[in-house]
Design a protein around this motif. Structure first.
Motif, PDB file in Angstrom:
ATOM      1  N   LEU A 452       0.707  -1.108   0.020  1.00  0.00           N
ATOM      2  CA  LEU A 452      -0.126   0.145   0.173  1.00  0.00           C
ATOM      3  C   LEU A 452       0.888   1.344  -0.033  1.00  0.00           C
ATOM      4  O   LEU A 452       2.068   1.342   0.537  1.00  0.00           O
ATOM      5  CB  LEU A 452      -0.791   0.028   1.207  1.00  0.00           C
ATOM      6  CG  LEU A 452      -1.706  -1.387   1.510  1.00  0.00           C
ATOM      7  CD1 LEU A 452      -2.817  -1.020   2.642  1.00  0.00           C
ATOM      8  CD2 LEU A 452      -2.629  -1.569   0.240  1.00  0.00           C
ATOM      9  N   CYS A 453       0.359   2.279  -0.443  1.00  0.00           N
ATOM     10  CA  CYS A 453       0.922   3.647  -0.380  1.00  0.00           C
ATOM     11  C   CYS A 453       0.794   4.164   0.968  1.00  0.00           C
ATOM     12  O   CYS A 453      -0.620   4.253   1.625  1.00  0.00           O
ATOM     13  CB  CYS A 453       0.406   4.762  -1.379  1.00  0.00           C
ATOM     14  SG  CYS A 453       0.629   6.104  -1.019  1.00  0.00           S
ATOM     15  N   PRO A 454       1.727   4.565   1.718  1.00  0.00           N
ATOM     16  CA  PRO A 454       1.811   4.961   3.089  1.00  0.00           C
ATOM     17  C   PRO A 454       1.018   6.318   3.259  1.00  0.00           C
ATOM     18  O   PRO A 454       0.376   6.635   4.262  1.00  0.00           O
ATOM     19  CB  PRO A 454       3.102   5.300   3.451  1.00  0.00           C
ATOM     20  CG  PRO A 454       4.009   5.327   2.346  1.00  0.00           C
ATOM     21  CD  PRO A 454       3.246   4.522   1.236  1.00  0.00           C
ATOM     22  N   TYR A 512       9.309   2.822  -5.602  1.00  0.00           N
ATOM     23  CA  TYR A 512       7.965   3.443  -5.286  1.00  0.00           C
ATOM     24  C   TYR A 512       8.035   4.514  -4.456  1.00  0.00           C
ATOM     25  O   TYR A 512       9.114   4.718  -3.690  1.00  0.00           O
ATOM     26  CB  TYR A 512       7.040   2.268  -4.576  1.00  0.00           C
ATOM     27  CG  TYR A 512       6.722   0.956  -5.348  1.00  0.00           C
ATOM     28  CD1 TYR A 512       5.563   0.859  -6.087  1.00  0.00           C
ATOM     29  CD2 TYR A 512       7.871   0.081  -5.552  1.00  0.00           C
ATOM     30  CE1 TYR A 512       5.320  -0.089  -6.593  1.00  0.00           C
ATOM     31  CE2 TYR A 512       7.761  -1.266  -6.517  1.00  0.00           C
ATOM     32  CZ  TYR A 512       6.221  -1.240  -6.863  1.00  0.00           C
ATOM     33  OH  TYR A 512       6.333  -2.473  -7.652  1.00  0.00           O
ATOM     34  N   CYS A 513       7.195   5.572  -4.055  1.00  0.00           N
ATOM     35  CA  CYS A 513       5.773   5.600  -4.519  1.00  0.00           C
ATOM     36  C   CYS A 513       5.493   6.724  -5.275  1.00  0.00           C
ATOM     37  O   CYS A 513       5.557   7.738  -4.646  1.00  0.00           O
ATOM     38  CB  CYS A 513       4.895   5.121  -3.243  1.00  0.00           C
ATOM     39  SG  CYS A 513       3.022   5.449  -3.680  1.00  0.00           S
ATOM     40  N   TYR A 514       5.201   6.626  -6.490  1.00  0.00           N
ATOM     41  CA  TYR A 514       5.094   7.599  -7.470  1.00  0.00           C
ATOM     42  C   TYR A 514       3.541   7.755  -7.692  1.00  0.00           C
ATOM     43  O   TYR A 514       3.325   8.185  -8.986  1.00  0.00           O
ATOM     44  CB  TYR A 514       5.964   7.673  -8.726  1.00  0.00           C
ATOM     45  CG  TYR A 514       7.389   7.709  -8.577  1.00  0.00           C
ATOM     46  CD1 TYR A 514       8.153   8.712  -8.489  1.00  0.00           C
ATOM     47  CD2 TYR A 514       8.160   6.512  -8.127  1.00  0.00           C
ATOM     48  CE1 TYR A 514       9.291   8.826  -8.370  1.00  0.00           C
ATOM     49  CE2 TYR A 514       9.313   6.769  -7.886  1.00  0.00           C
ATOM     50  CZ  TYR A 514      10.164   7.812  -8.050  1.00  0.00           C
ATOM     51  OH  TYR A 514      11.553   7.956  -7.779  1.00  0.00           O
ATOM     52  N   CYS A 515       2.490   7.215  -6.823  1.00  0.00           N
ATOM     53  CA  CYS A 515       1.256   7.756  -7.052  1.00  0.00           C
ATOM     54  C   CYS A 515       1.056   9.186  -7.104  1.00  0.00           C
ATOM     55  O   CYS A 515       1.818   9.882  -6.663  1.00  0.00           O
ATOM     56  CB  CYS A 515       0.428   6.876  -5.887  1.00  0.00           C
ATOM     57  SG  CYS A 515       0.309   7.735  -4.371  1.00  0.00           S
ATOM     58  N   ASP A 516      -0.244   9.281  -7.519  1.00  0.00           N
ATOM     59  CA  ASP A 516      -0.687  10.738  -7.640  1.00  0.00           C
ATOM     60  C   ASP A 516      -0.726  11.503  -6.450  1.00  0.00           C
ATOM     61  O   ASP A 516      -0.326  12.699  -6.246  1.00  0.00           O
ATOM     62  CB  ASP A 516      -2.166  11.000  -8.314  1.00  0.00           C
ATOM     63  CG  ASP A 516      -1.904  10.419  -9.956  1.00  0.00           C
ATOM     64  OD1 ASP A 516      -0.935  10.573 -10.411  1.00  0.00           O
ATOM     65  OD2 ASP A 516      -3.173  10.097 -10.162  1.00  0.00           O
ATOM     66  N   VAL A 517      -1.077  10.817  -5.364  1.00  0.00           N
ATOM     67  CA  VAL A 517      -1.352  11.398  -3.990  1.00  0.00           C
ATOM     68  C   VAL A 517       0.104  11.783  -3.566  1.00  0.00           C
ATOM     69  O   VAL A 517       0.534  13.086  -2.992  1.00  0.00           O
ATOM     70  CB  VAL A 517      -1.954  10.510  -2.904  1.00  0.00           C
ATOM     71  CG1 VAL A 517      -1.638  11.006  -1.399  1.00  0.00           C
ATOM     72  CG2 VAL A 517      -3.316  10.199  -3.495  1.00  0.00           C
ATOM     73  N   CYS A 518       1.096  10.809  -3.644  1.00  0.00           N
ATOM     74  CA  CYS A 518       2.564  11.124  -3.427  1.00  0.00           C
ATOM     75  C   CYS A 518       3.169  12.217  -3.967  1.00  0.00           C
ATOM     76  O   CYS A 518       3.820  13.157  -3.436  1.00  0.00           O
ATOM     77  CB  CYS A 518       3.287   9.835  -3.382  1.00  0.00           C
ATOM     78  SG  CYS A 518       2.891   8.783  -2.081  1.00  0.00           S
ATOM     79  N   ARG A 519       2.923  12.217  -5.448  1.00  0.00           N
ATOM     80  CA  ARG A 519       3.571  13.281  -6.111  1.00  0.00           C
ATOM     81  C   ARG A 519       3.017  14.542  -5.542  1.00  0.00           C
ATOM     82  O   ARG A 519       3.672  15.608  -6.051  1.00  0.00           O
ATOM     83  CB  ARG A 519       3.258  12.923  -7.957  1.00  0.00           C
ATOM     84  CG  ARG A 519       4.110  11.787  -8.130  1.00  0.00           C
ATOM     85  CD  ARG A 519       3.680  11.455  -9.497  1.00  0.00           C
ATOM     86  NE  ARG A 519       3.737  12.373 -10.435  1.00  0.00           N
ATOM     87  CZ  ARG A 519       3.411  12.197 -11.928  1.00  0.00           C
ATOM     88  NH1 ARG A 519       2.820  11.087 -12.123  1.00  0.00           N
ATOM     89  NH2 ARG A 519       3.591  13.108 -12.670  1.00  0.00           N
TER      90      ARG A 519
END
Ligand SMILES: [Zn+2]
Length: 683
Positions: A452-454, A512-519
């Protein structure tokens, strides 16, 4: 000028050489022979002190060996035989001696004159065995007594107190022969004395009591020719012409048995290997001080050899604190719960030391088809061998209950960030790599890598609630986090070949984590989209952002569990320095109750000594705020079992935890190891 340097170097070398070439035991061997022991039995009847030794108790008591020259082996055998016997009752220590003699002579008549100017018999007693504050009673064949007390041996600047008169002393001499008549030939004289216990109790804490030991020695001074030199014939040779070496005296053991009614085997009260080494160091200090007016300050500078270490217990710890004028040296034997100390005045001490308390664990998977009986047997065996608790992957109330019944703790081991279970409900929660692939549908390495993304909203709360729920299940003593991290950006080197990859640098598909939330979150904080970072592994803020992401989740879980009074631990990567690099896990900044770094040396092609270095780093990082248990991969250590355990325990681990084993044989080896080291299991 150059020549002078060479000469100086040679001179310096010649100072260091002798002590290195010759071990201490060899150098001081005359004063290091093993002192003898004597088992002293209770009297069978009352003893009349008349010098005649008529009582059956004397008849039944064993004599000492014949006295020898004070200097010990290699010196002439005394021309007259001398032997002593000892007995005791609640009030007295009884000493008798038979002194063979062709011409019994005694001139002195005044108490406390220097009685060894005559032929005499002498008793030395150190009741508490510390080498200080001891008594001396001498007498000649006329029953004239010279008794004194010393605060320290003369070698340590001791003072004698002649004003001490042994109160209540009873002493008598008998003879087969004639006193002061040199024309006839005599046979022997006998000494019999009763030394009151009370006379020796001032400031002493080691009474005349069954099971106790005193230090004692006897000397016979004999003038074979007028003007000397005198002969010194003794029970226990000191190795020098000096009786005032209480460390060299015999051990007197008080048996509870009445003389003639059974025997006790003499046993030394100390570990004599440690005793010998400590005194070897004392004699070396004396020699060194005589030459340098200074003391040896470190253990290394004694240049101890295998001969000195050979018989010491494996866990012996030597220590010294020294100045130019004082020192205290010690040998601690944790396995025997004792520390021996010795100072520059020859004061010997024995201290009890608390045993080291440890806890040991096993990670286990639950076997649904294993019967209650089999589990009970397994858990009881584990408990007996020094295991304190189990980290169970998953939950089964039956097994947890059986675990508890065997006296073991049961912890629920559950994955943290790796949560395939929410794919249906929260497909958006999964971490995304630099290539834009989500763990939701394209996991790295293996199908079960569903991280999961933290930072995704709801993730930390979901995990915290889940851990609180499982912590409250029956028989759960705590929860154990695993996969509390990102997917491996770098795998342990031994696994590269399994996946056909070379991870000498961070590769985008494992990053990881290059999800939209993290970016977005990172851009809000630092003004830059991490996708635009040319060298992401060199951006400390981007590395830290992800370390902090995991810490943020762990903090949320810890806070929720602690609010519920639950215990929390985690299986973490070694380090913590490696953990940060490999899986973005900064556990040095977490707040758990215990950490179980997985120091699986085989995974990294490392030898067991690496376990020690890794444990040390972990213990130093945690700095007493929590327990650190060394996680050991059993197949990697089974051929170096003891070495691996040493590396863990001796570098400060609170205990160890086994993964993938060990079998019963090795658990028994663990048990034997704990006994040998004197480690006890913490409750
Ligand atoms: Zn993310």
């Amino acid at each position: 000028m150059k020549k002078l340097y060479v000469l100086a170097a040679l001179l310096c070398g010649s100072f260091a050489l002798p002590s290195q070439a010759q071990g201490l035991f060899e150098k001081h061997q005359r004063t290091l022979t093993l002192p003898g022991g004597y088992v002293c039995y209770r009297t069978a009847e009352s003893i009349k002190i008349d010098g005649k030794l008529k009582e059956n108790s004397w008849n039944l008591a064993q004599p000492t060996a014949s006295f020898v020259d004070i200097s010990g082996e290699g010196f002439a055998k005394p021309i007259y035989d001398t032997r002593a016997k000892m007995l005791w009752d609640d009030n007295y220590l009884y000493v008798s001696a038979v002194l063979e003699e062709k011409d019994i002579v005694a001139r002195l008549t005044q108490r406390d004159t220097i009685i060894y100017h005559d032929n005499d018999f002498e008793v030395f007693i150190d009741p508490d065995g510390d080498g200080h504050h001891y008594f001396e009673i001498e007498n000649n064949a006329r029953e004239v007594v010279f008794d004194l007390m010393l605060d320290r041996p003369y070698r340590s600047g001791g003072n004698f107190m002649i004003q001490w008169d042994c109160p209540g002393l009873k002493l008598a001499v008998d003879m087969k022969g004639t006193l002061n008549k040199s024309k006839d030939t005599d046979k022997q004289w006998t000494v019999e004395m009763a030394i009151p216990h009370k006379a020796l109790t001032i400031n002493f804490t080691n009474p005349l009591k069954a099971g106790n030991y005193w230090r004692i020695n006897f000397s016979r001074v004999q003038w074979l020719k007028k003007g000397g030199p005198e002969e010194n014939w003794v029970w226990q040779p000191t190795g020098k012409i000096d009786m005032h070496m209480p460390d060299r005296w015999g051990f007197l053991y008080f048996s509870d048995k009445t003389v003639g009614q059974g025997t006790d085997v003499f046993k030394y009260p100390y570990n004599m290997a440690a005793y010998k080494l400590l005194w070897a160091m004392f004699y070396e200090q004396q020699a060194y001080h005589a030459n340098h007016q200074n003391y040896i300050r470190t253990i290394e500078h004694f240049f101890l050899t295998d001969a000195e270490y050979k018989n010491l217990p494996a866990d012996a710890k030597l220590a010294i604190e020294a100045t130019a004028n004082t020192y205290i040296m010690s040998i601690a034997l944790p396995s025997e719960g004792v520390r021996y100390t010795l100072n520059q005045e020859g004061r010997f001490g024995v201290e009890k030391i608390a045993p080291r308390l440890v806890k040991n664990w096993m990670w286990l998977r639950i076997k649904k088809n294993q019967s209650d009986e089999e589990y009970a047997k397994q858990f009881n065996m584990m408990k007996d061998c020094g295991i304190s608790g189990v980290m169970f992957e998953g939950y089964d109330e039956r097994v947890y209950k059986l675990c508890h019944e065997a006296g073991l703790e049961a912890h629920y081991w559950k994955w943290t960030m790796n949560r395939g279970e929410v794919r249906e409900t929260h497909p958006e929660w999964f971490a995304v790599n630099k290539k834009g692939e989500s763990c939701f549908d394209k996991p790295a390495y293996v199908d079960y890598y569903r991280f999961l993304c933290p930072y995704h909203e709801g993730v930390a709360e979901y995990l915290a609630a889940d851990y609180v729920r499982i912590a409250n299940l029956p028989y759960v003593d705590g929860v154990h986090l695993d996969y509390a991290r990102f997917p491996d950006v770098v795998l342990p080197v031994s696994l590269w070949k399994n996946y056909g990859i070379e991870q000498t640098q961070e590769l985008p598909e494992y990053d990881y984590c290059y999800c939209d939330v993290c970016r977005k979150k990172y851009k809000d904080m630092y003004g830059k989209d991490p996708m635009e970072l040319k060298y992401p592994m060199q951006s400390q803020s981007w590395v830290n952002f992800r370390l902090d992401g995991i810490t943020h989740v762990i903090d949320a879980i810890t806070k929720a569990l602690k609010a519920d009074g639950k215990r929390v631990s985690s299986a973490v990567f070694p380090g913590p320095s490696m953990a940060k690099q490999m899986v973005r896990q900064d556990w040095g900044n977490w707040h758990l109750d215990a950490y179980f770094p997985m120091i699986y040396n085989g995974f990294y092609y490392e030898r067991p000594e690496w376990i020690g270095r890794s444990v040390k780093e972990s213990v130093q990082t945690i700095n007493g705020k929590a327990e650190v248990y060394a996680g050991l991969f059993f197949p990697s250590i089974k051929d170096h079992f003891e070495e691996a355990l040493d590396a863990a325990y001796e570098n400060g681990a609170s205990g160890i935890s086994f993964f993938d084993g060990p079998n019963e044989e090795c658990l028994k080896a663990l048990k034997a190891y704990l006994v040998k080291k004197g480690y006890q299991i913490k409750k």
